[in-house]
Motif scaffolding. Structure first.
Motif, PDB file in Angstrom:
ATOM      1  N   LYS A  89       0.913  -1.166   0.107  1.00  0.00           N
ATOM      2  CA  LYS A  89       0.054   0.105   0.087  1.00  0.00           C
ATOM      3  C   LYS A  89       0.839   1.206   0.022  1.00  0.00           C
ATOM      4  N   LYS A  90       0.480   2.356  -0.588  1.00  0.00           N
ATOM      5  CA  LYS A  90       1.089   3.519  -0.594  1.00  0.00           C
ATOM      6  C   LYS A  90       0.421   4.636   0.068  1.00  0.00           C
ATOM      7  N   SER A  91       1.311   5.500   0.392  1.00  0.00           N
ATOM      8  CA  SER A  91       0.895   6.668   1.077  1.00  0.00           C
ATOM      9  C   SER A  91       0.825   8.087  -0.047  1.00  0.00           C
ATOM     10  N   LYS A 151     -10.489   7.115  -1.661  1.00  0.00           N
ATOM     11  CA  LYS A 151     -10.509   6.200  -0.658  1.00  0.00           C
ATOM     12  C   LYS A 151     -11.680   5.044  -1.323  1.00  0.00           C
ATOM     13  N   LEU A 187      -4.125   2.087  -0.856  1.00  0.00           N
ATOM     14  CA  LEU A 187      -3.692   3.241   0.065  1.00  0.00           C
ATOM     15  C   LEU A 187      -3.606   2.950   1.377  1.00  0.00           C
ATOM     16  N   ASN A 188      -2.204   3.612   1.834  1.00  0.00           N
ATOM     17  CA  ASN A 188      -2.312   3.304   3.369  1.00  0.00           C
ATOM     18  C   ASN A 188      -2.756   4.349   3.996  1.00  0.00           C
ATOM     19  N   ASP A 189      -1.995   5.704   3.643  1.00  0.00           N
ATOM     20  CA  ASP A 189      -2.398   6.958   4.222  1.00  0.00           C
ATOM     21  C   ASP A 189      -2.713   8.001   3.135  1.00  0.00           C
ATOM     22  N   ILE A 190      -3.625   9.030   3.446  1.00  0.00           N
ATOM     23  CA  ILE A 190      -3.954   9.910   2.477  1.00  0.00           C
ATOM     24  C   ILE A 190      -3.698  11.127   3.303  1.00  0.00           C
ATOM     25  N   PHE A 191      -2.811  12.168   2.900  1.00  0.00           N
ATOM     26  CA  PHE A 191      -2.701  13.428   3.705  1.00  0.00           C
ATOM     27  C   PHE A 191      -3.284  14.607   2.471  1.00  0.00           C
ATOM     28  N   HIS A 242       7.478  10.343   3.833  1.00  0.00           N
ATOM     29  CA  HIS A 242       6.636   8.971   4.021  1.00  0.00           C
ATOM     30  C   HIS A 242       5.652   8.912   2.816  1.00  0.00           C
ATOM     31  N   ILE A 243       5.800  10.132   1.902  1.00  0.00           N
ATOM     32  CA  ILE A 243       4.968  10.029   0.758  1.00  0.00           C
ATOM     33  C   ILE A 243       5.558   9.499  -0.566  1.00  0.00           C
TER      34      ILE A 243
END
Length: 77
Positions: A4-6, A26, A33-37, A51-52
């Motif tokens: 998974k990607k951020s 999402k 996807l791991n994290d979305i900022f 970490h992106i």
């Protein structure tokens, strides 16, 4: 196994459009996807990209960044 990607979502300033795009990302890519900022174009200059994996942006980013930039519309098509 999927790694998974951020991602970082960059918009001009409107929070409503960024929240709608966040919801679409999402929904469509939940397995990837791991994290979305989220940040606006002005906050991007000081955002820590360590970490992106990818930047998705609704505006043109003219400065070089250490991660790939994908320009998208306000709504995924």
């Amino acid at each position: 196994m999927i790694e998974k990607k951020s991602i970082l979502l960059v918009c001009s300033s409107g929070k409503a459009s960024s929240q709608m795009l966040l919801f679409q990302l999402k929904r469509e890519f939940v397995d990837y996807l791991n994290d979305i900022f989220i940040c606006n174009v002005y906050e991007l200059e000081t955002f820590d990209l360590i970490h992106i994996d990818y930047i998705f942006s609704t505006v043109s980013i003219l400065t070089h960044k250490s991660v790939p930039i994908i320009e998208v519309h306000d709504f995924l098509e």
